[in-house]
Write a protein that holds these residues in place. Structure first.
Motif, mmCIF file in Angstrom:
data_model
loop_
_atom_site.group_PDB
_atom_site.id
_atom_site.type_symbol
_atom_site.label_atom_id
_atom_site.label_comp_id
_atom_site.label_asym_id
_atom_site.label_seq_id
_atom_site.Cartn_x
_atom_site.Cartn_y
_atom_site.Cartn_z
ATOM 1 N N HIS A 32 112.230 29.649 -73.527
ATOM 2 C CA HIS A 32 111.883 28.216 -73.781
ATOM 3 C C HIS A 32 110.520 27.699 -72.994
ATOM 4 O O HIS A 32 109.617 27.280 -73.555
ATOM 5 C CB HIS A 32 113.001 27.429 -73.534
ATOM 6 N N GLU A 33 110.726 28.274 -71.773
ATOM 7 C CA GLU A 33 109.537 28.140 -71.034
ATOM 8 C C GLU A 33 108.239 28.866 -71.380
ATOM 9 O O GLU A 33 107.052 28.106 -71.488
ATOM 10 C CB GLU A 33 109.867 28.612 -69.498
ATOM 11 N N ARG A 34 108.363 30.064 -72.010
ATOM 12 C CA ARG A 34 107.107 30.686 -72.589
ATOM 13 C C ARG A 34 106.388 29.803 -73.797
ATOM 14 O O ARG A 34 105.244 29.834 -73.946
ATOM 15 C CB ARG A 34 107.435 32.010 -73.015
ATOM 16 N N GLU A 35 107.455 29.628 -74.597
ATOM 17 C CA GLU A 35 106.962 28.745 -75.670
ATOM 18 C C GLU A 35 106.284 27.478 -75.424
ATOM 19 O O GLU A 35 105.320 27.153 -76.051
ATOM 20 C CB GLU A 35 108.295 28.278 -76.523
ATOM 21 N N ALA A 36 106.821 26.639 -74.427
ATOM 22 C CA ALA A 36 106.059 25.566 -73.999
ATOM 23 C C ALA A 36 104.853 25.862 -73.546
ATOM 24 O O ALA A 36 103.781 25.186 -73.723
ATOM 25 C CB ALA A 36 107.067 24.752 -72.744
ATOM 26 N N LYS A 37 104.575 27.039 -72.892
ATOM 27 C CA LYS A 37 103.365 27.261 -72.070
ATOM 28 C C LYS A 37 102.344 27.572 -73.230
ATOM 29 O O LYS A 37 101.259 27.207 -73.396
ATOM 30 C CB LYS A 37 103.436 28.292 -71.335
ATOM 31 N N LEU A 38 102.803 28.341 -74.567
ATOM 32 C CA LEU A 38 102.049 28.615 -75.591
ATOM 33 C C LEU A 38 101.669 27.517 -76.151
ATOM 34 O O LEU A 38 100.451 27.351 -76.946
ATOM 35 C CB LEU A 38 102.803 29.592 -76.361
ATOM 36 N N VAL A 39 102.883 26.414 -76.609
ATOM 37 C CA VAL A 39 102.214 25.288 -77.222
ATOM 38 C C VAL A 39 101.132 24.655 -76.395
ATOM 39 O O VAL A 39 100.383 24.100 -77.162
ATOM 40 C CB VAL A 39 103.491 24.477 -77.423
ATOM 41 N N GLU A 40 101.420 24.360 -75.199
ATOM 42 C CA GLU A 40 100.317 23.596 -74.255
ATOM 43 C C GLU A 40 98.887 24.574 -74.764
ATOM 44 O O GLU A 40 97.962 23.659 -74.702
ATOM 45 C CB GLU A 40 100.583 23.752 -72.939
#
Length: 62
Positions: A32-40
């Protein structure tokens, strides 16, 4: 197999499942943290792309 042995075996299995569950919970949090970074990162790249597109339009007018 005695009832006591079965109980120990069941306890060991429950312990294994608890460890697996904790590991999966941690992996899920990391994803989830990685996904949030990728979305940003994607949002920032789109912003830069749009900025470049608006800046380059005058260069290609004929």
């Amino acid at each position: 197999m005695t009832t006591e042995q079965q109980l120990r075996q069941l306890e060991a299995r429950v312990d294994d499942l608890l460890r697996i569950s904790a590991r999966l919970r941690q992996e899920n949090q990391s994803l989830h943290e990685r996904e949030a970074k990728l979305v940003e990162e994607r949002a920032q790249l789109l912003k830069k792309t749009m900025w470049l597109a608006t800046r380059s339009k005058p260069l290609f007018r004929v």
